[in-house]
Structure formats: structure tokens, C-alpha cells
Design a protein around this motif. Structure first.
Motif, PDB file in Angstrom:
ATOM      1  N   PHE A 139       4.956 -16.745  37.195  1.00 63.07           N
ATOM      2  CA  PHE A 139       5.110 -15.974  36.079  1.00 63.07           C
ATOM      3  C   PHE A 139       5.593 -16.767  34.733  1.00 63.07           C
ATOM      4  CE2 PHE A 139       7.330 -12.803  33.153  1.00 63.07           C
ATOM      5  CZ  PHE A 139       6.551 -12.194  32.932  1.00 63.07           C
ATOM      6  N   ILE A 140       4.920 -16.794  33.618  1.00 59.93           N
ATOM      7  CA  ILE A 140       5.452 -17.132  32.191  1.00 59.93           C
ATOM      8  C   ILE A 140       6.479 -16.562  31.658  1.00 59.93           C
ATOM      9  CG2 ILE A 140       4.413 -18.192  30.341  1.00 59.93           C
ATOM     10  CD1 ILE A 140       1.857 -18.474  31.614  1.00 59.93           C
ATOM     11  N   LYS A 141       7.559 -17.035  31.644  1.00 59.80           N
ATOM     12  CA  LYS A 141       8.697 -16.345  31.207  1.00 59.80           C
ATOM     13  C   LYS A 141       8.644 -15.868  29.647  1.00 59.80           C
ATOM     14  CE  LYS A 141      11.998 -18.515  34.393  1.00 59.80           C
ATOM     15  NZ  LYS A 141      13.156 -19.656  34.908  1.00 59.80           N
TER      16      LYS A 141
ATOM     17  N   LEU B 162       1.733 -12.482  31.742  1.00 65.18           N
ATOM     18  CA  LEU B 162       1.001 -13.886  31.768  1.00 65.18           C
ATOM     19  C   LEU B 162       1.531 -14.629  32.988  1.00 65.18           C
ATOM     20  CD1 LEU B 162       0.588 -14.974  28.167  1.00 65.18           C
ATOM     21  CD2 LEU B 162      -0.985 -13.547  29.402  1.00 65.18           C
ATOM     22  N   TYR B 163       0.481 -15.254  33.831  1.00 55.29           N
ATOM     23  CA  TYR B 163       0.620 -16.194  34.913  1.00 55.29           C
ATOM     24  C   TYR B 163       0.101 -17.152  34.885  1.00 55.29           C
ATOM     25  CZ  TYR B 163       2.886 -11.778  37.275  1.00 55.29           C
ATOM     26  OH  TYR B 163       3.484 -10.569  37.228  1.00 55.29           O
ATOM     27  N   ARG B 164       0.708 -18.353  35.456  1.00 57.92           N
ATOM     28  CA  ARG B 164      -0.077 -19.678  35.610  1.00 57.92           C
ATOM     29  C   ARG B 164      -0.455 -19.845  37.173  1.00 57.92           C
ATOM     30  NH1 ARG B 164       1.682 -24.985  36.346  1.00 57.92           N
ATOM     31  NH2 ARG B 164       3.754 -24.490  36.163  1.00 57.92           N
TER      32      ARG B 164
ATOM     33  N   TYR C 143       1.271 -14.521  21.549  1.00 55.88           N
ATOM     34  CA  TYR C 143       1.977 -15.393  22.257  1.00 55.88           C
ATOM     35  C   TYR C 143       1.172 -16.954  22.409  1.00 55.88           C
ATOM     36  CZ  TYR C 143       4.977 -11.849  24.105  1.00 55.88           C
ATOM     37  OH  TYR C 143       5.876 -10.651  24.416  1.00 55.88           O
ATOM     38  N   VAL C 144       2.001 -18.053  22.581  1.00 54.46           N
ATOM     39  CA  VAL C 144       1.432 -19.148  22.745  1.00 54.46           C
ATOM     40  C   VAL C 144       1.699 -20.033  24.005  1.00 54.46           C
ATOM     41  CG1 VAL C 144       0.827 -21.685  21.980  1.00 54.46           C
ATOM     42  CG2 VAL C 144       1.282 -19.819  20.190  1.00 54.46           C
TER      43      VAL C 144
ATOM     44  N   ASP D 208       1.104 -26.587  31.958  1.00 47.16           N
ATOM     45  CA  ASP D 208       2.226 -26.926  32.880  1.00 47.16           C
ATOM     46  C   ASP D 208       3.726 -26.373  32.603  1.00 47.16           C
ATOM     47  OD1 ASP D 208       0.463 -28.601  34.334  1.00 47.16           O
ATOM     48  OD2 ASP D 208       0.500 -30.205  32.915  1.00 47.16           O
ATOM     49  N   LYS D 209       3.618 -25.395  31.608  1.00 48.05           N
ATOM     50  CA  LYS D 209       4.953 -24.895  31.283  1.00 48.05           C
ATOM     51  C   LYS D 209       4.909 -23.435  31.610  1.00 48.05           C
ATOM     52  CE  LYS D 209       5.384 -27.781  26.766  1.00 48.05           C
ATOM     53  NZ  LYS D 209       5.534 -27.437  25.481  1.00 48.05           N
ATOM     54  N   ASP D 210       6.249 -23.092  31.996  1.00 49.04           N
ATOM     55  CA  ASP D 210       6.302 -21.770  32.693  1.00 49.04           C
ATOM     56  C   ASP D 210       7.250 -20.679  31.737  1.00 49.04           C
ATOM     57  OD1 ASP D 210       5.149 -22.748  34.919  1.00 49.04           O
ATOM     58  OD2 ASP D 210       7.217 -23.445  35.919  1.00 49.04           O
ATOM     59  N   THR D 211       7.269 -21.123  30.650  1.00 48.56           N
ATOM     60  CA  THR D 211       7.757 -20.153  29.603  1.00 48.56           C
ATOM     61  C   THR D 211       6.913 -20.307  28.294  1.00 48.56           C
ATOM     62  OG1 THR D 211       9.190 -22.002  28.643  1.00 48.56           O
ATOM     63  CG2 THR D 211      10.369 -20.667  30.320  1.00 48.56           C
TER      64      THR D 211
END
Length: 451
Positions: free
Chosen positions: A247-249, A235-237, A275-276, A280-283
Motif C-alpha cells: 500500500f502506498i501511504k 493505491l498499491y504497488r 496524487y503523484v 520504488d516508493k511506498d509513500t
């Protein structure tokens, strides 16, 4: 003695009538012509290009002049047909003249975009030779083929995969964008397209900014600065304001399945986990272990999350969107909740009622509160050439009709296809069937689902 009041349009003509208890009250002749506008279809809103019919009601012998927003409509008849391409509020007015005097009546009409209410079918197209397309079915059952092209004169990206609507903007992600898997270049608007959700007019397009993505398949939106895209890596933001792709870690293994959004949180299937992701969060915010392979994640009408799993036994579970706890899980012993080969969830829901087909032609219904499952129909017995279901079924969130896309077969047989709607409110009825409009359909999307 008593008074009868007749309210007519924007003006009110008050007529005093003398009667007894035995009399039938009738209007007496008046010197000033009274006038009213009758909305024949009783609709106060209308889509672009659609027609509303108005009829004038007035004293015999009157002459009429119609106008829209103060401009003469060039109509002097008792019937006026209103059609407009301009969005927003409009005022329809009629002036009745008689005996050297005039009175008028008016009414307000709201015009919305042609594509605001209805059903989209997104088509992948043939990945080696053509771009994706968008088919639209209006609330009245009118089909517009290649709707995006007709609105813009340009094409969607190669292998269109997913569609999402957020705050009157429509987002479409394509697997290949301007180049297909073997390097052929296509003339189109790119990998991620943003358009007005009512008119389909393009507002933005992104391709080079997303060049690092590997076969993106799904898109969802938390807000205008948090577009979530799933590809083969996870998943990417994407922030369209800064053009930053992050990339969302922890999101590797996110499945090629539709993403669900509820209460500004995104829920994505990933093997045996859900996954949740938050804005504005990258993890990852959380990874819920369902202890079986997840075949579908979607928002329930109460904001909680439906999850289907294909373990032994298969289950449909309801998850609390706040703390991710299990509310209830039902075992499914008939039919299959598998997502099949496609990229759409193995379940679809309207309220407490869920449907599934295992990406096949046999449709089952599950009433979650009762824990009951029943076989509804084999589409092959009702729809000609419904041999292969291309991506999973979807239930209309207002009517409860179950839609499915079928093709006759592969090769050139994909040109023989159906968009079918089943109504199960009174037995089993094919309430609509649209022939030969799809081209490898990626999914069915109801505009009402994004409200």
C-alpha cells in the motif's frame, strides 16, 4: 549518347540506350530477363492474418517461382498474396526464368501482431453471470469480438475495469477476479492479467496475490516491478517478480478514475487533489491541491498533465509534470467536464484540443490555447439508439476522431449498443459506427496512446 539505368528489385539490370534529344527513351530487348517486385499496396509492414499483394514485373515470356524466407511458396503466377502469422522480418523472393537463364528480386516485409495498432474496447460484462471481454477494432476498421478469448481460449476476469500497455505488454485489471461480489466463482484467468500487446497471448495472471484488494478499478505501469493498482482503499504497488503488494501511504481517497503516467511518474485524481507516485516508493511523492473536485487527469502530448475540475466555475488546467506548478487554467462555461457515474476521465485530449461530454451525448470541444469552447454535436441526432453513454468519450490520438460507447438502455436494452466515431475536421460526420459489440463497456483504449 547517355545511359538509362533501371533498378529492379534486389538486382540491377543496366541497359545502354541510344537516343537523340527528340527520341523517347525506351528499353531495348535484353538477353537476360529483368525482374522486379511491385508492392501493390506500398506497405512494408503488415499485421498477422492480413494480406499484402505483390506483382512481378519482368520480360515477356518469363516463368516465375515465389518463395518466403527461402521456402517455396508454391506460386508461379505473376501475383503473390503474402499472409503470415509469424512475427518479425520476412523475405519475399521471386525468380524469373527465361532463355535458359534466371534472375531474381526480393523484398523485406515486417509482420507485427494483429493487435499492435488499433482500438480496444474493454467490456465489464454482466457481473452476476459472465466475465469481461475485449473488443478490438483494427486500423482498417475490422472488428474482432472477444479478442482475448480467441487468442487464449480462456476468459478475462469478472467485471473487467481498466487496460494499460507498457513495453509491448498489456495489463488488464478486473474488479472481482475469479469471484463476484456475491461469492459466485467464475472460470477465468484472474484479477490481473498480463498479455503480449501484439498477440494478446497470456504471459502471466495474478489472483491470490491480490486477494486483499477491495474492488480494484484501475491499473498503470511505471516499470515491470512497479505496477500501480487503485482500489477502494487507495493505491498499491505490485511487484510481479516478488509477488509483493504494498500500500502506498497517503494515497487513501484515490478516485475511481483513469491513472495518468508521464516521465515515470503516476498522477491520480483524489477528491480535490492530484496524487503523484514514483517508482520504488511506498509513500506519495506529492499531493497537489486543485481546490475543486478533480474529474479527470491525463497526460498531455508535451508530457505535462491535463486536469479537469468541476467547481464553480469548472476548469481545465495544465500542470507542469516536473514541479507540479500551474501552467495555465481555463474556465469552462459551456457543457460539463464531469466524469459522470463511470470510471473514465471527464476530458480527453489530442494536442491542444480537448473534448468533453459530462458522460452524456452532447459533445463539446475546447481549444486550450484560445480558451474557446464550442458545442459540436448531440450523438442522439446522428446515431440510432444512442440513449445512454457508458463511460466517457475518447479522442483518437492520430486521427482526432471522437469515440463514444452508447447503449439503448438498461435491462436487455444494453444488447443494443454502438461504438461510434465522430470526425469534426469537416463539419460533423459519423466516420464509423459499430453495432452491438459491447457489453457494459469500461472504456476505449487506443494502442497509439501508449507509445
Amino acid at each position: 549518347m547517355k545511359k538509362s539505368v533501371l533498378a529492379l528489385g534486389a538486382l540491377i539490370a543496366v541497359v545502354t540506350v541510344s537516343c537523340s534529344k527528340k527520341d523517347n527513351t525506351e528499353l531495348l530487348p535484353v538477353e537476360v530477363p529483368a525482374v522486379a517486385i511491385v508492392n501493390v499496396l506500398s506497405q512494408n509492414t503488415v499485421a498477422q492474418e492480413d494480406t499484402l499483394i505483390f506483382k512481378v514485373k519482368a520480360v515477356q515470356g518469363s516463368t516465375f517461382a515465389w518463395s518466403v524466407d527461402g521456402k517455396d511458396a508454391g506460386v508461379q503466377d505473376t501475383i503473390f498474396k503474402f499472409v503470415s502469422d509469424d512475427l518479425g522480418e520476412h523475405t519475399v523472393k521471386v525468380i524469373a526464368s527465361g532463355k535458359d537463364k534466371q534472375v531474381s528480386a526480393q523484398t523485406s516485409i515486417a509482420v507485427h501482431g494483429k493487435y499492435k495498432y488499433g482500438t480496444f474496447v474493454l467490456n465489464e460484462g454482466n457481473m452476476t453471470t459472465e466475465n469481461g471481454t475485449l473488443t478490438f477494432i483494427s486500423a482498417g476498421g475490422v472488428v474482432t469480438d472477444s479478442a482475448y478469448f480467441k487468442a487464449n481460449g480462456t476468459q478475462l476476469g469478472n467485471v473487467a475495469q481498466d487496460l494499460y500497455i507498457h513495453r509491448n505488454k498489456l495489463y488488464i485489471i478486473s474488479q472481482n477476479g475469479k469471484k463476484n461480489a456475491v461469492g459466485n466463482t467464475f472460470d477465468n484467468d484472474g484479477m490481473l492479467i498480463v498479455a503480449n500487446a501484439e498477440t494478446l497471448k497470456k504471459e502471466a495472471a495474478y489472483n491470490d496475490e491480490l486477494a486483499t484488494l477491495s474492488w480494484p478499478s484501475h491499473v498503470a505501469v511505471l516499470n515491470e516491478e512497479n505496477i500501480i493498482i487503485r482500489d477502494n482503499n487507495g493505491l498499491y504497488r505490485f511487484n510481479p517478480l516478488t509477488r509483493a503488494l504494498t500500500f502506498i501511504k497517503g494515497s487513501r481517497s484515490a478516485a475511481k478514475l483513469t491513472l495518468a503516467v508521464s516521465n515515470n511518474k503516476l498522477f491520480a485524481a483524489a477528491g480535490s487533489k492530484v496524487y503523484v507516485v514514483e517508482a520504488d516508493k511506498d509513500t506519495l511523492t506529492y499531493a497537489l491541491d486543485m481546490k475543486a473536485s478533480v474529474s479527470g487527469v491525463l497526460k498531455a502530448n508535451d508530457g505535462n498533465i491535463w486536469v479537469s475540475t468541476t467547481g464553480a466555475p469548472a476548469k481545465i488546467s495544465k500542470i507542469n509534470f516536473r514541479d507540479y506548478s500551474l501552467i495555465k487554467a481555463n474556465e469552462i462555461t459551456a457543457g460539463s467536464v464531469s466524469a459522470g457515474f463511470g470510471a473514465t476521465p471527464g476530458i480527453t485530449a489530442k494536442g491542444d484540443t480537448l473534448y468533453f461530454s459530462g458522460a452524456g451525448t452532447k459533445i463539446y470541444r475546447h481549444i486550450f490555447s484560445l480558451g474557446s469552447t464550442e458545442f459540436m454535436v448531440d450523438a442522439k441526432t446522428k446515431v440510432e439508439n444512442a440513449n445512454i453513454v457508458y463511460n466517457n468519450i475518447a479522442v483518437h490520438p492520430l486521427t482526432g476522431e471522437v469515440y463514444l460507447n452508447t447503449i439503448k438502455g438498461y435491462g436487455w436494452n444494453y444488447l443494443v449498443n454502438n461504438i461510434s466515431a465522430f470526425n469534426f475536421n469537416e463539419g460533423v460526420k459519423v466516420s464509423a459506427n459499430y453495432k452491438n459489440y459491447t457489453n457494459f463497456p469500461a472504456g476505449i483504449f487506443f494502442t497509439y496512446s501508449f507509445n
